[in-house]
Design an enzyme around this catalytic site. Sequence first.
Site, mmCIF file in Angstrom:
data_model
loop_
_atom_site.group_PDB
_atom_site.id
_atom_site.type_symbol
_atom_site.label_atom_id
_atom_site.label_comp_id
_atom_site.label_asym_id
_atom_site.label_seq_id
_atom_site.Cartn_x
_atom_site.Cartn_y
_atom_site.Cartn_z
ATOM 1 N N SER A 151 5.726 3.272 -5.400
ATOM 2 C CA SER A 151 5.411 1.909 -5.815
ATOM 3 C C SER A 151 6.690 1.210 -6.284
ATOM 4 O O SER A 151 7.663 1.156 -5.537
ATOM 5 C CB SER A 151 4.337 1.935 -6.912
ATOM 6 O OG SER A 151 3.805 0.658 -7.139
ATOM 7 N N ASP A 317 -4.050 2.223 1.282
ATOM 8 C CA ASP A 317 -3.256 1.421 0.350
ATOM 9 C C ASP A 317 -3.158 -0.002 0.890
ATOM 10 O O ASP A 317 -2.478 -0.252 1.880
ATOM 11 C CB ASP A 317 -1.869 2.041 0.195
ATOM 12 C CG ASP A 317 -0.989 1.315 -0.819
ATOM 13 O OD1 ASP A 317 -1.399 0.263 -1.338
ATOM 14 O OD2 ASP A 317 0.120 1.820 -1.093
ATOM 15 N N HIS A 350 -3.746 2.821 -3.268
ATOM 16 C CA HIS A 350 -2.352 2.860 -3.704
ATOM 17 C C HIS A 350 -2.080 4.003 -4.683
ATOM 18 O O HIS A 350 -1.007 4.610 -4.670
ATOM 19 C CB HIS A 350 -1.986 1.515 -4.342
ATOM 20 C CG HIS A 350 -0.560 1.430 -4.792
ATOM 21 N ND1 HIS A 350 0.498 1.470 -3.913
ATOM 22 C CD2 HIS A 350 -0.011 1.322 -6.027
ATOM 23 C CE1 HIS A 350 1.640 1.379 -4.584
ATOM 24 N NE2 HIS A 350 1.353 1.293 -5.867
#
Length: 374
Positions: A151, A317, A350
């Site tokens: 991320s 995601d 995610h």
Amino acid sequence: MSDDQRFGLSRTVTLPGPLRLDGGALLSPVDIAYETYGTLNADASNAILVCHALTGDQHVASEHPVTKKPGWWTKLIGPGKPIDPARHFVVCANVLGSCMGSSGPATINPATGQPWGMSFPVITIRDMVGAQALLLTHLGVERLQAVVGGSMGGMQALSWAATFPERVASAVVIASTARHSAQNIAFHEVGRQAIMADPNWRDGDYYASGEPPTAGLAVARMAAHITYLSEAGLTAKFGRKLQARESKTFGFDADFQVESYLRHQGLSFTDRFDANSYLYITRALDYFDLAEEHGGVLANAFKGAATRFCLVSFDTDWLYPTSESRAIVHALNAAGAPASFVELKSPFGHDAFLLDAPEMNRVIDGFLRAGEKK
């Protein structure tokens, strides 16, 4: 090797700087809170920098001092795992602008003796990387075996390879992107407005009052948390099940389990995070555009780099979808940089990179070991 060396040693260092920020300000001194695991070898060639996500911190593989929960990436880091303190000197630093000891809006401005608040300079991902570079130099690490992150941590890994290519042998970029999209920015703006609409925010000057804008920060966290999950995962976990009741109340209590879950996530978040830091870090994410930093062409960020790259995405995601990772791979190919890429299946959206992901671990383990053989 002592237990504290091998399994986690927390420190804070004040470095003189100055650190020139992308916004033009000079930050001096620079406080950096960090943890290390393992021991740096004789030729300083086994260092791995782990970069955390938006609401993460330096407690990557050790108990969090506030929540008392295990480190946020113990599934990847530890004895016998892909990143192993028996083989690696692992460093994880709290990013610039955050609230776990590194310089940020909650720390003291030496010029005033008061918390910086909103007078803290606006920062970028590249500024975070610059602060980490200062720390690594302080620790005697001039070249990293690898920089690893998911991320926002993946953005830092990319920025490391683009900003200090001579200092990075390998980069592992997981569930990430080379730039924040309009949709990403929109979700962050909702969160920021929730914080700034809280009457306790007081234009960021709330530290002395002891009454932070917890309601606004909780709403910001709730909105963001939705983006970390997948629709299939939410449906499988909650569906339309009611929360501890037999029928709807025809009111605005948390009738549904998913509502109760989000409220819990929001409120628990306020115990460990600073609202102003949330504003600053989300703004840094929004400003991130690696191509923009290199003449509008992403491949320019990696030209001439000898860094090896490993990219991992997850099929559910939708915050940083696989298409974003593929765009990075295409740029790496155009720049002639060695890159491997895999899309993994997961129902968790995610957040998959933080959860049990044995396939991801196998990919990262193989990639790191291949680099160690060279």
